[in-house]
Design a protein around this motif. Structure first.
Motif, PDB file in Angstrom:
ATOM      1  N   CYS A 418     -17.935   1.170  23.186  1.00  0.00           N
ATOM      2  CA  CYS A 418     -18.634  -0.233  22.755  1.00  0.00           C
ATOM      3  C   CYS A 418     -20.193   0.242  22.684  1.00  0.00           C
ATOM      4  O   CYS A 418     -20.796  -0.421  22.076  1.00  0.00           O
ATOM      5  CB  CYS A 418     -18.684  -1.068  23.981  1.00  0.00           C
ATOM      6  SG  CYS A 418     -16.903  -1.940  24.247  1.00  0.00           S
ATOM      7  N   ASN A 419     -20.474   1.343  22.930  1.00  0.00           N
ATOM      8  CA  ASN A 419     -21.973   1.944  22.459  1.00  0.00           C
ATOM      9  C   ASN A 419     -21.577   2.964  21.543  1.00  0.00           C
ATOM     10  O   ASN A 419     -21.276   4.100  21.689  1.00  0.00           O
ATOM     11  CB  ASN A 419     -22.332   2.664  23.953  1.00  0.00           C
ATOM     12  CG  ASN A 419     -22.459   1.817  25.127  1.00  0.00           C
ATOM     13  OD1 ASN A 419     -22.755   0.710  24.921  1.00  0.00           O
ATOM     14  ND2 ASN A 419     -22.389   2.553  26.254  1.00  0.00           N
ATOM     15  N   PHE A 420     -22.228   2.616  20.421  1.00  0.00           N
ATOM     16  CA  PHE A 420     -22.084   3.407  19.187  1.00  0.00           C
ATOM     17  C   PHE A 420     -23.268   3.115  18.285  1.00  0.00           C
ATOM     18  O   PHE A 420     -23.996   2.209  18.273  1.00  0.00           O
ATOM     19  CB  PHE A 420     -20.686   3.327  18.448  1.00  0.00           C
ATOM     20  CG  PHE A 420     -20.702   1.975  17.703  1.00  0.00           C
ATOM     21  CD1 PHE A 420     -21.303   1.821  16.374  1.00  0.00           C
ATOM     22  CD2 PHE A 420     -20.133   0.901  18.506  1.00  0.00           C
ATOM     23  CE1 PHE A 420     -21.166   0.428  15.927  1.00  0.00           C
ATOM     24  CE2 PHE A 420     -19.954  -0.305  17.632  1.00  0.00           C
ATOM     25  CZ  PHE A 420     -20.682  -0.270  16.335  1.00  0.00           C
ATOM     26  N   LYS A 421     -23.591   4.322  17.520  1.00  0.00           N
ATOM     27  CA  LYS A 421     -24.577   4.207  16.513  1.00  0.00           C
ATOM     28  C   LYS A 421     -24.069   4.875  15.220  1.00  0.00           C
ATOM     29  O   LYS A 421     -23.006   5.775  15.064  1.00  0.00           O
ATOM     30  CB  LYS A 421     -25.712   5.049  16.777  1.00  0.00           C
ATOM     31  CG  LYS A 421     -26.689   4.792  17.892  1.00  0.00           C
ATOM     32  CD  LYS A 421     -27.976   5.426  18.103  1.00  0.00           C
ATOM     33  CE  LYS A 421     -28.730   5.082  19.203  1.00  0.00           C
ATOM     34  NZ  LYS A 421     -30.035   6.236  19.213  1.00  0.00           N
ATOM     35  N   LYS A 422     -24.424   4.313  13.933  1.00  0.00           N
ATOM     36  CA  LYS A 422     -23.894   4.832  12.621  1.00  0.00           C
ATOM     37  C   LYS A 422     -24.612   4.557  11.624  1.00  0.00           C
ATOM     38  O   LYS A 422     -25.585   3.074  11.488  1.00  0.00           O
ATOM     39  CB  LYS A 422     -22.581   3.968  12.464  1.00  0.00           C
ATOM     40  CG  LYS A 422     -21.978   4.302  11.052  1.00  0.00           C
ATOM     41  CD  LYS A 422     -21.227   5.562  11.124  1.00  0.00           C
ATOM     42  CE  LYS A 422     -20.650   5.789   9.915  1.00  0.00           C
ATOM     43  NZ  LYS A 422     -19.850   7.379   9.958  1.00  0.00           N
ATOM     44  N   ASP A 423     -25.112   5.343  10.688  1.00  0.00           N
ATOM     45  CA  ASP A 423     -25.786   5.283   9.377  1.00  0.00           C
ATOM     46  C   ASP A 423     -24.676   4.709   8.348  1.00  0.00           C
ATOM     47  O   ASP A 423     -23.820   5.028   8.359  1.00  0.00           O
ATOM     48  CB  ASP A 423     -26.612   6.493   8.979  1.00  0.00           C
ATOM     49  CG  ASP A 423     -27.519   6.793  10.181  1.00  0.00           C
ATOM     50  OD1 ASP A 423     -28.281   5.925  10.715  1.00  0.00           O
ATOM     51  OD2 ASP A 423     -27.927   8.204  10.021  1.00  0.00           O
ATOM     52  N   PHE A 424     -25.337   3.946   7.620  1.00  0.00           N
ATOM     53  CA  PHE A 424     -24.229   3.496   6.428  1.00  0.00           C
ATOM     54  C   PHE A 424     -25.156   2.867   5.313  1.00  0.00           C
ATOM     55  O   PHE A 424     -26.280   2.901   5.380  1.00  0.00           O
ATOM     56  CB  PHE A 424     -23.240   2.286   6.899  1.00  0.00           C
ATOM     57  CG  PHE A 424     -24.245   1.124   7.593  1.00  0.00           C
ATOM     58  CD1 PHE A 424     -24.173  -0.068   6.502  1.00  0.00           C
ATOM     59  CD2 PHE A 424     -24.500   0.985   8.788  1.00  0.00           C
ATOM     60  CE1 PHE A 424     -24.545  -1.255   6.988  1.00  0.00           C
ATOM     61  CE2 PHE A 424     -25.316  -0.262   9.143  1.00  0.00           C
ATOM     62  CZ  PHE A 424     -25.117  -1.312   8.081  1.00  0.00           C
ATOM     63  N   THR A 425     -24.434   2.825   4.124  1.00  0.00           N
ATOM     64  CA  THR A 425     -25.314   2.459   2.892  1.00  0.00           C
ATOM     65  C   THR A 425     -24.474   1.044   2.304  1.00  0.00           C
ATOM     66  O   THR A 425     -23.204   1.258   2.350  1.00  0.00           O
ATOM     67  CB  THR A 425     -25.373   3.539   1.791  1.00  0.00           C
ATOM     68  OG1 THR A 425     -25.842   4.530   2.398  1.00  0.00           O
ATOM     69  CG2 THR A 425     -25.733   3.041   0.467  1.00  0.00           C
ATOM     70  N   LEU A 426     -25.246   0.257   2.001  1.00  0.00           N
ATOM     71  CA  LEU A 426     -24.854  -1.117   1.284  1.00  0.00           C
ATOM     72  C   LEU A 426     -24.987  -0.866  -0.058  1.00  0.00           C
ATOM     73  O   LEU A 426     -26.259  -0.791  -0.617  1.00  0.00           O
ATOM     74  CB  LEU A 426     -25.054  -2.309   2.058  1.00  0.00           C
ATOM     75  CG  LEU A 426     -24.575  -2.443   3.435  1.00  0.00           C
ATOM     76  CD1 LEU A 426     -25.238  -3.976   3.931  1.00  0.00           C
ATOM     77  CD2 LEU A 426     -22.946  -2.560   3.588  1.00  0.00           C
ATOM     78  N   THR A 427     -24.041  -1.028  -1.093  1.00  0.00           N
ATOM     79  CA  THR A 427     -24.220  -1.009  -2.452  1.00  0.00           C
ATOM     80  C   THR A 427     -23.842  -2.337  -3.118  1.00  0.00           C
ATOM     81  O   THR A 427     -22.649  -2.708  -2.896  1.00  0.00           O
ATOM     82  CB  THR A 427     -23.508   0.153  -3.290  1.00  0.00           C
ATOM     83  OG1 THR A 427     -23.844   1.306  -2.575  1.00  0.00           O
ATOM     84  CG2 THR A 427     -23.561   0.286  -4.649  1.00  0.00           C
ATOM     85  N   ALA A 428     -24.792  -2.787  -3.957  1.00  0.00           N
ATOM     86  CA  ALA A 428     -24.620  -4.233  -4.323  1.00  0.00           C
ATOM     87  C   ALA A 428     -23.636  -4.176  -5.651  1.00  0.00           C
ATOM     88  O   ALA A 428     -23.693  -3.210  -6.352  1.00  0.00           O
ATOM     89  CB  ALA A 428     -26.042  -4.633  -4.900  1.00  0.00           C
ATOM     90  N   LEU A 429     -22.686  -5.137  -5.474  1.00  0.00           N
ATOM     91  CA  LEU A 429     -21.691  -5.373  -6.815  1.00  0.00           C
ATOM     92  C   LEU A 429     -22.116  -6.310  -7.578  1.00  0.00           C
ATOM     93  O   LEU A 429     -21.583  -6.120  -8.753  1.00  0.00           O
ATOM     94  CB  LEU A 429     -20.386  -5.970  -5.974  1.00  0.00           C
ATOM     95  CG  LEU A 429     -19.795  -5.203  -4.882  1.00  0.00           C
ATOM     96  CD1 LEU A 429     -18.715  -6.136  -4.146  1.00  0.00           C
ATOM     97  CD2 LEU A 429     -19.105  -4.109  -5.217  1.00  0.00           C
ATOM     98  N   ARG A 430     -23.203  -6.757  -7.559  1.00  0.00           N
ATOM     99  CA  ARG A 430     -23.655  -7.794  -8.517  1.00  0.00           C
ATOM    100  C   ARG A 430     -25.310  -8.141  -8.051  1.00  0.00           C
ATOM    101  O   ARG A 430     -25.902  -7.764  -7.270  1.00  0.00           O
ATOM    102  CB  ARG A 430     -22.961  -8.976  -8.330  1.00  0.00           C
ATOM    103  CG  ARG A 430     -22.828  -9.867  -7.138  1.00  0.00           C
ATOM    104  CD  ARG A 430     -22.019 -11.177  -7.276  1.00  0.00           C
ATOM    105  NE  ARG A 430     -21.570 -11.645  -5.799  1.00  0.00           N
ATOM    106  CZ  ARG A 430     -22.631 -12.654  -5.356  1.00  0.00           C
ATOM    107  NH1 ARG A 430     -24.026 -12.933  -5.997  1.00  0.00           N
ATOM    108  NH2 ARG A 430     -22.466 -13.020  -4.093  1.00  0.00           N
ATOM    109  N   ASN A 431     -26.157  -8.828  -9.002  1.00  0.00           N
ATOM    110  CA  ASN A 431     -27.395  -8.977  -8.674  1.00  0.00           C
ATOM    111  C   ASN A 431     -27.201 -10.321  -7.573  1.00  0.00           C
ATOM    112  O   ASN A 431     -26.385 -11.035  -7.705  1.00  0.00           O
ATOM    113  CB  ASN A 431     -28.245  -9.810  -9.890  1.00  0.00           C
ATOM    114  CG  ASN A 431     -28.247  -8.757 -10.928  1.00  0.00           C
ATOM    115  OD1 ASN A 431     -28.363  -7.417 -10.587  1.00  0.00           O
ATOM    116  ND2 ASN A 431     -28.684  -8.949 -11.993  1.00  0.00           N
ATOM    117  N   GLY A 432     -28.309 -10.276  -6.663  1.00  0.00           N
ATOM    118  CA  GLY A 432     -28.165 -11.309  -5.654  1.00  0.00           C
ATOM    119  C   GLY A 432     -29.347 -11.108  -4.525  1.00  0.00           C
ATOM    120  O   GLY A 432     -29.783 -10.059  -4.514  1.00  0.00           O
ATOM    121  N   THR A 433     -29.347 -11.929  -3.753  1.00  0.00           N
ATOM    122  CA  THR A 433     -30.547 -12.118  -2.569  1.00  0.00           C
ATOM    123  C   THR A 433     -29.390 -11.727  -1.228  1.00  0.00           C
ATOM    124  O   THR A 433     -28.499 -12.314  -0.966  1.00  0.00           O
ATOM    125  CB  THR A 433     -31.031 -13.378  -2.271  1.00  0.00           C
ATOM    126  OG1 THR A 433     -31.871 -13.479  -3.612  1.00  0.00           O
ATOM    127  CG2 THR A 433     -32.045 -13.076  -0.996  1.00  0.00           C
TER     128      THR A 433
END
Length: 515
Positions: A418-433
């Protein structure tokens, strides 16, 4: 040090007139005694005992000596037999007292068996403990001695009640002091530590919540959930055939019944919630009582009637997968009861995050507090943002690719998962907020015939929905643009079943409670 409580054996219970010290004469009972294992009736307990011994090979004295039974254990055994209707050989051959649960002390229908002087069984060597030629043996206590014994017990009972009331008041004071200290400490710091390995072992409110039948309706009515378990068990019937199965948190017993249908030789279901009593009725209603054995109790505090099981089944998943902390009980079952080479169903899970763009929902949730019937309540916004929401995200609101932030193998993981750390990346599929981050989990039954299901926004809706983390500062993204993120997750200190989540989205840091 607390004063030792007197040893009280409930051999008889007689109402005492508060206005008089006199005792009414005890009339011999006229009610006939029904056999414990068949419908035959007898005039006395002694004759009924003799019948049980000769017709059903049920020797109560041997059972008393084997388990060192006292009167409390005897009462629980009678209630267990009436409720579960076991074969007498099961009681005699078991390595533990199957009735050793305080739930069987609950008052049921009064009958002669519960009034039997069990403590006197076998206490007089010169007197047979069973009827001989239909005659009832004489007790080693005469009537006057018995009256005095009952009177002494009543006095001891009153004394014990007074002590318990005093102890309860002291306990309430200690709980209040402890609660104050914990609240103060938790408000000062929210440290994240991978060395923290708490084990959830108790939560009355949590178990009580599962006593509400509407919860079980929602879970059973969740076709994605229930049909996935059904398919994973029945399509792998070769794995279950002739095996011993443990159902952790059995609820209404649906997974136990799937396991029995798949060919399991014995299924043991355990649940702390009161719903287990309804599950017992369900098992009998489907004529599965010879295969499925249900136990009310907390797994960590209960001795199961078997030393090892071949398969553990459990639907333990909570919101954001880890909320509720029931995984701890599954891992305890694994380490305590699962045989070498055994299987956990399901055995793998992942947690994923995905970016969401829903400005309308965001505005409705937060701008609402700007003007509430003509009053400003903007001070509510920080608290609203800190609480993770449970919602269903429309598919067209998905803004980014998803990222897996945790992978769990139930065969090897520890409670520290239950205790974890993780780096990740989010890449946009389209323009948006980017207005929020949605968390969900996938469940994998990694078996010969693999089955899996997802609780993500692109999949069919489940009762888990998605866990939504709203951002204080929305981010504008262009198609193909990536944003660096990180997550850290740990258990709450105040409520060990809850989660404390930190999200770093770009240069902004957000803190959330899943509770």
């Amino acid at each position: 040090m607390a004063e030792a409580l007197p040893d009280i054996s409930p051999t008889c219970f007689i109402a005492e007139d508060e206005d008089s010290d006199e005792w009414d004469e005890m009339e011999p009972p006229g009610e006939q005694t029904t056999c414990l294992f068949c419908s035959l009736q007898f005039h006395t307990i002694a004759v009924a005992l003799d019948h049980c011994r000769t017709a059903h090979n049920f020797d109560l004295l041997a059972l008393k000596n084997k388990y060192n039974m006292d009167c409390y254990s005897y009462i629980k055994m009678i209630n267990y037999i009436r409720l579960q209707k076991p074969d007498p050989t099961v009681l005699l051959n078991s390595t533990i007292a199957l009735w050793d649960d305080d739930c069987y002390l609950k008052p049921g229908e009064m009958e002669p068996w519960l009034m039997y002087d069990f403590d006197d069984l076998g206490s007089a060597p010169s007197t047979p403990h069973y009827a001989v030629d239909g005659k009832t043996p004489i007790s080693n206590l005469n009537f006057a001695e018995l009256q005095q014994h009952i009177h002494n017990l009543n006095l001891q009972l009153k004394q014990r009640d007074m002590l318990i009331e005093s102890y309860q008041k002291d306990m309430d004071k200690m709980k209040q002091i402890t609660r104050t200290l914990v609240d103060t400490a938790d408000s000062k710091t929210k440290e994240f530590s991978l060395d923290n390995k708490p084990l959830v072992t108790d939560s009355t409110d949590y178990f009580n919540s599962y006593a509400h039948f509407s919860i079980h309706y929602d879970m059973l009515n969740d076709k994605v959930r229930t049909e996935s378990y059904r398919d994973a068990i029945l399509k792998n019937s070769d794995l279950f055939k002739d095996k011993t199965v443990l159902d952790v948190g059995c609820g209404t017993g649906i997974l136990s019944m799937f396991s029995a249908k798949a060919g399991a030789s014995s299924v043991y279901g355990i649940d702390q919630s009161e719903v287990v009593y309804k599950a017992m009725d369900i098992i009998r209603e489907n004529n599965l009582q010879d295969t499925i054995h249900l136990i009310k109790g907390q797994l960590e505090k209960t001795n199961l009637p078997v030393e090892r099981v071949d398969i553990i089944v459990s639907e333990w998943m909570g919101y954001f997968l880890l909320f509720e902390g029931m995984l701890d009980s599954v891992l305890y079952a694994r380490d305590t009861y699962l045989t070498k080479g055994g299987t956990i169903v399901p055995n793998k899970c992942t947690i994923s995050l995905v970016g969401i763009s829903d400005p309308v929902r965001y505005s409705n949730l937060l701008d609402f507090w700007d003007d509430v019937y003509g009053f400003s309540m903007k001070c509510m916004k920080p608290d609203i943002l800190q609480e993770a929401a449970i919602e269903t995200v429309p598919k067209d609101k998905i803004l980014t690719e998803s990222a897996v932030v945790a992978e769990i193998d139930l065969m090897t993981c520890s409670t520290n998962v239950c205790n974890f750390k993780k780096d990740f990346t989010l890449t946009a599929l389209r323009n948006g907020t980017l207005t929020s981050i949605a968390g969900y989990f996938d469940t994998i039954f990694d078996l010969p015939v693999e089955v899996k299901f997802s609780t993500g926004p692109e999949s069919e809706k489940t009762h888990w929905q998605q866990t939504i983390f709203y951002l204080k500062d929305p981010v504008e993204l262009k198609e193909g643009q990536s944003i660096n993120c990180s997550i850290s997750c740990s258990r709450l200190k105040k409520n060990i079943r809850g989660l404390y989540v930190i999200l770093n989205i770009g240069s902004s840091k957000y803190e959330y409670i899943v509770d």
